[in-house]
Scaffold this motif. Structure first.
Motif, PDB file in Angstrom:
ATOM      1  N   ASN A 336      72.037  83.955  28.440  1.00 37.81           N
ATOM      2  CA  ASN A 336      72.383  83.454  29.768  1.00 37.81           C
ATOM      3  C   ASN A 336      73.757  83.954  30.193  1.00 37.81           C
ATOM      4  O   ASN A 336      73.947  84.484  31.289  1.00 37.81           O
ATOM      5  N   LYS A 337      74.725  83.780  29.296  1.00 40.63           N
ATOM      6  CA  LYS A 337      76.080  84.236  29.618  1.00 40.63           C
ATOM      7  C   LYS A 337      76.113  85.764  29.731  1.00 40.63           C
ATOM      8  O   LYS A 337      76.805  86.320  30.586  1.00 40.63           O
ATOM      9  N   SER A 338      75.370  86.418  28.874  1.00 44.13           N
ATOM     10  CA  SER A 338      75.356  87.877  28.902  1.00 44.13           C
ATOM     11  C   SER A 338      74.860  88.386  30.257  1.00 44.13           C
ATOM     12  O   SER A 338      75.429  89.324  30.832  1.00 44.13           O
ATOM     13  N   ARG A 339      73.802  87.756  30.766  1.00 41.44           N
ATOM     14  CA  ARG A 339      73.288  88.153  32.090  1.00 41.44           C
ATOM     15  C   ARG A 339      74.366  87.998  33.149  1.00 41.44           C
ATOM     16  O   ARG A 339      74.522  88.850  34.022  1.00 41.44           O
ATOM     17  N   GLN A 340      75.114  86.902  33.068  1.00 37.91           N
ATOM     18  CA  GLN A 340      76.167  86.666  34.062  1.00 37.91           C
ATOM     19  C   GLN A 340      77.276  87.701  33.963  1.00 37.91           C
ATOM     20  O   GLN A 340      77.722  88.251  34.975  1.00 37.91           O
ATOM     21  N   LEU A 341      77.728  87.955  32.734  1.00 35.19           N
ATOM     22  CA  LEU A 341      78.852  88.887  32.552  1.00 35.19           C
ATOM     23  C   LEU A 341      78.469  90.290  33.015  1.00 35.19           C
ATOM     24  O   LEU A 341      79.226  90.953  33.730  1.00 35.19           O
ATOM     25  N   THR A 342      77.292  90.737  32.596  1.00 28.34           N
ATOM     26  CA  THR A 342      76.862  92.085  32.961  1.00 28.34           C
ATOM     27  C   THR A 342      76.542  92.150  34.453  1.00 28.34           C
ATOM     28  O   THR A 342      76.807  93.161  35.115  1.00 28.34           O
ATOM     29  N   GLY A 343      76.009  91.050  34.996  1.00 28.07           N
ATOM     30  CA  GLY A 343      75.767  90.988  36.439  1.00 28.07           C
ATOM     31  C   GLY A 343      77.073  91.093  37.219  1.00 28.07           C
ATOM     32  O   GLY A 343      77.142  91.767  38.264  1.00 28.07           O
ATOM     33  N   TYR A 344      78.110  90.441  36.726  1.00 27.80           N
ATOM     34  CA  TYR A 344      79.427  90.503  37.374  1.00 27.80           C
ATOM     35  C   TYR A 344      79.975  91.934  37.328  1.00 27.80           C
ATOM     36  O   TYR A 344      80.487  92.458  38.332  1.00 27.80           O
ATOM     37  N   LEU A 345      79.826  92.578  36.178  1.00 27.02           N
ATOM     38  CA  LEU A 345      80.256  93.983  36.049  1.00 27.02           C
ATOM     39  C   LEU A 345      79.523  94.849  37.073  1.00 27.02           C
ATOM     40  O   LEU A 345      80.136  95.679  37.777  1.00 27.02           O
ATOM     41  N   GLU A 346      78.219  94.639  37.196  1.00 26.77           N
ATOM     42  CA  GLU A 346      77.431  95.415  38.151  1.00 26.77           C
ATOM     43  C   GLU A 346      77.900  95.147  39.585  1.00 26.77           C
ATOM     44  O   GLU A 346      78.058  96.080  40.388  1.00 26.77           O
ATOM     45  N   ASP A 347      78.144  93.875  39.905  1.00 30.77           N
ATOM     46  CA  ASP A 347      78.594  93.522  41.256  1.00 30.77           C
ATOM     47  C   ASP A 347      79.910  94.217  41.599  1.00 30.77           C
ATOM     48  O   ASP A 347      80.089  94.721  42.711  1.00 30.77           O
ATOM     49  N   LEU A 348      80.833  94.218  40.650  1.00 30.08           N
ATOM     50  CA  LEU A 348      82.141  94.846  40.897  1.00 30.08           C
ATOM     51  C   LEU A 348      81.981  96.348  41.157  1.00 30.08           C
ATOM     52  O   LEU A 348      82.602  96.909  42.069  1.00 30.08           O
ATOM     53  N   ILE A 405      80.141 106.698  30.079  1.00 30.45           N
ATOM     54  CA  ILE A 405      80.933 105.653  29.428  1.00 30.45           C
ATOM     55  C   ILE A 405      80.037 104.434  29.309  1.00 30.45           C
ATOM     56  O   ILE A 405      79.424 104.004  30.292  1.00 30.45           O
ATOM     57  N   ARG A 406      79.946 103.903  28.099  1.00 30.46           N
ATOM     58  CA  ARG A 406      79.140 102.686  27.902  1.00 30.46           C
ATOM     59  C   ARG A 406      80.087 101.484  27.846  1.00 30.46           C
ATOM     60  O   ARG A 406      81.078 101.502  27.108  1.00 30.46           O
ATOM     61  N   ILE A 407      79.752 100.475  28.631  1.00 31.26           N
ATOM     62  CA  ILE A 407      80.563  99.256  28.670  1.00 31.26           C
ATOM     63  C   ILE A 407      79.654  98.085  28.332  1.00 31.26           C
ATOM     64  O   ILE A 407      78.660  97.844  29.023  1.00 31.26           O
ATOM     65  N   SER A 408      79.989  97.372  27.263  1.00 27.81           N
ATOM     66  CA  SER A 408      79.159  96.233  26.854  1.00 27.81           C
ATOM     67  C   SER A 408      79.982  94.953  26.807  1.00 27.81           C
ATOM     68  O   SER A 408      80.687  94.705  25.828  1.00 27.81           O
ATOM     69  N   PRO A 409      79.911  94.140  27.846  1.00 23.48           N
ATOM     70  CA  PRO A 409      80.572  92.830  27.775  1.00 23.48           C
ATOM     71  C   PRO A 409      79.777  91.936  26.817  1.00 23.48           C
ATOM     72  O   PRO A 409      78.566  91.764  26.993  1.00 23.48           O
TER      73      PRO A 409
END
Ligand SMILES: Cc1ncc(COP(=O)(O)O)c(C=O)c1O
Length: 432
Positions: A336-348, A405-409
């Motif tokens: 759940n948190k992972s979806r949020q963090l990666t979603g935030y990265l995508e939004d930015l 570049i791979r970014i993994s929150p």
């Protein structure tokens, strides 16, 4: 895309207050304190390489020291002393590991390394015949997987030129549609001995429905194995229900067990008593008679029957610390948190950085895990320059040739503030 973003302008999205509010509302925020965060110029690094090497759980040191102390004080008696006796040390990780991958305890074992486990699994589950010699993998598979496949095909006297079938991606960013996988399995079906598929593709970050891949492979009479290097501890897995025949993975990425950590292996329960051939060793022998030291090999039922050697205790010790944390929080909450963090990265990125970064990873949350693979506009030289700028500013991603570049929150220890710091660093590099 993150739903909250719709009512928000770019300025709000990029504000410290917004990132801080998201972090304050995060029920898992305390978990970060359980890890040692690398430092950069006296402050925490923004570490996005947990898909390569996970951070050290604070408790790992105590677990390793416990082994060293026991060795110092008890020596050989350590094998038989206390709840963490070395003789059965691998069993300490079995149940928590089964929970992480959605398997029954009899289906999992921690042993060897990923590539070694792949070979041992193939010794049992890749049994090519003249009519059915082929293996299907994705084009661009991780080189070690490809080397394993190719060498196994040759080992059996077949020819990789015809019998290693590499499916080319059919989607724009080098990703695969399920329809393309289905067509390939149907087209080559009668010749397929094995379909070996990733849970998450290491370069693109694409996640796959492995239950569907297994269903399609089995419908054609092929075995299905999966490489979960980038999926375990990242996605919610249901390995037993997925019906794959076997799975292999490593523990140094999302499982935070340290460099070169002992790896993992799954064998579906229906093979627990198989009489398939295997490369055997004494630790796979039936546990009740192992120390009678008889000449005949009688396998322990289940995945533990593929063990060769006594457990690498020092290598397993940090994994215990990490699995304690997974047990505390559970994969659904982490995901759940992972979806949020990666979603935030995508939004930015979509808000302000699309002239610099192209997201290679699928946009649908169900087709990816934590990682976004980002192609840098302008090719390799620009990509390297950005990568080095990020590192110089304490933002660590990882580089994949020629321009990604791979970014993994990581939901266990990354914050929304880390993600914002990445986006701001990209912006400052672009704006010079
Ligand atoms: C997809 C995949 N397969 C295989 C490997 C090789 O793992 P090992 O060196 O542990 O055998 C890796 C390592 O990162 C990987 O990501």
């Amino acid at each position: 895309m993150n739903a909250r973003k719709d009512s928000m302008n770019d300025h709000d999205l990029f504000s410290d207050d917004h990132a801080a509010a998201l972090d304050a509302a995060d029920p898992l925020r305390g978990l970060r304190d359980e890890f040692l965060i690398p430092q950069h110029e006296g402050a925490d690094q923004a570490y996005f390489c947990g898909n390569s090497l996970g951070l050290q759980p604070r408790a790992a040191r105590a677990h390793v020291l416990e082994v060293l102390d026991k060795w110092a004080t008890l020596a050989v008696e350590g094998h038989f002393t206390g709840e963490t006796q070395w003789m059965t040390y691998h069993e300490l990780v079995r149940d928590p590991l089964a929970r992480v991958v959605g398997a029954k305890p009899v289906e999992v074992v921690a042993m060897n390394s990923l590539t070694a486990n792949l070979h041992f699994m193939m010794a049992s589950f890749y049994r090519p015949t003249r009519e059915r010699p082929a293996i299907l993998i994705e084009a661009g598979a991780f080189p070690s997987d490809r080397h394993a496949m190719e060498s196994q095909i040759r080992f059996h006297g077949f020819d990789p030129a015809t019998d290693l079938i590499e499916l080319q991606p059919d989607e724009a960013n080098g990703t695969f549609s399920m329809a393309a996988i289905e067509r390939a399995i149907a087209e080559h079906g009668p010749r397929l001995a094995l379909v070996l598929w990733p849970g998450v593709q290491y370069r693109s970050g694409q996640a796959f429905d492995i239950a569907e891949v297994a269903r399609l492979a089995h419908a054609q009479g092929a075995v299905c194995g999966v490489d979960l290097a980038h999926a375990v501890g990242n996605l919610e897995l249901a390995l037993h229900d997925s019906n794959v025949d076997f799975a292999v993975w490593c523990h140094y990425k999302y499982l935070n067990a340290g460099p070169g950590a002992v790896a993992g292996c799954f064998v579906h329960e229906r093979h627990a008593h198989t009489d398939r051939p295997r490369f055997a060793g004494w630790w796979g022998h039936d546990v009740s008679t192992r120390f009678l030291m008889g000449a005949e090999f009688v396998p322990t039922p289940g995945a533990e029957g593929w063990q060769l050697s006594n457990p690498p205790v020092l290598g397993l010790a940090p994994l215990r610390a990490s699995l304690d944390l997974f047990d505390r929080v559970g994969m659904p909450a982490l995901r759940n948190k992972s979806r949020q963090l990666t979603g935030y990265l995508e939004d930015l990125i979509r808000a302000r950085l699309t002239d610099t970064l192209e997201i290679v990873t699928p946009a649908e949350a169900g087709r990816r895990g934590a990682q976004l693979s980002l192609r840098v506009s302008g090719g390799r030289a620009q990509g390297r320059a950005l990568f080095e700028h990020l590192a110089a500013n304490g933002v660590l991603g990882d580089w994949r040739e020629p321009d990604v570049i791979r970014i993994s929150p990581i939901p266990l220890y990354n914050t929304h503030a880390d993600v914002l710091r990445f986006a701001r660093s990209v912006e400052s590099w672009r704006d010079g």
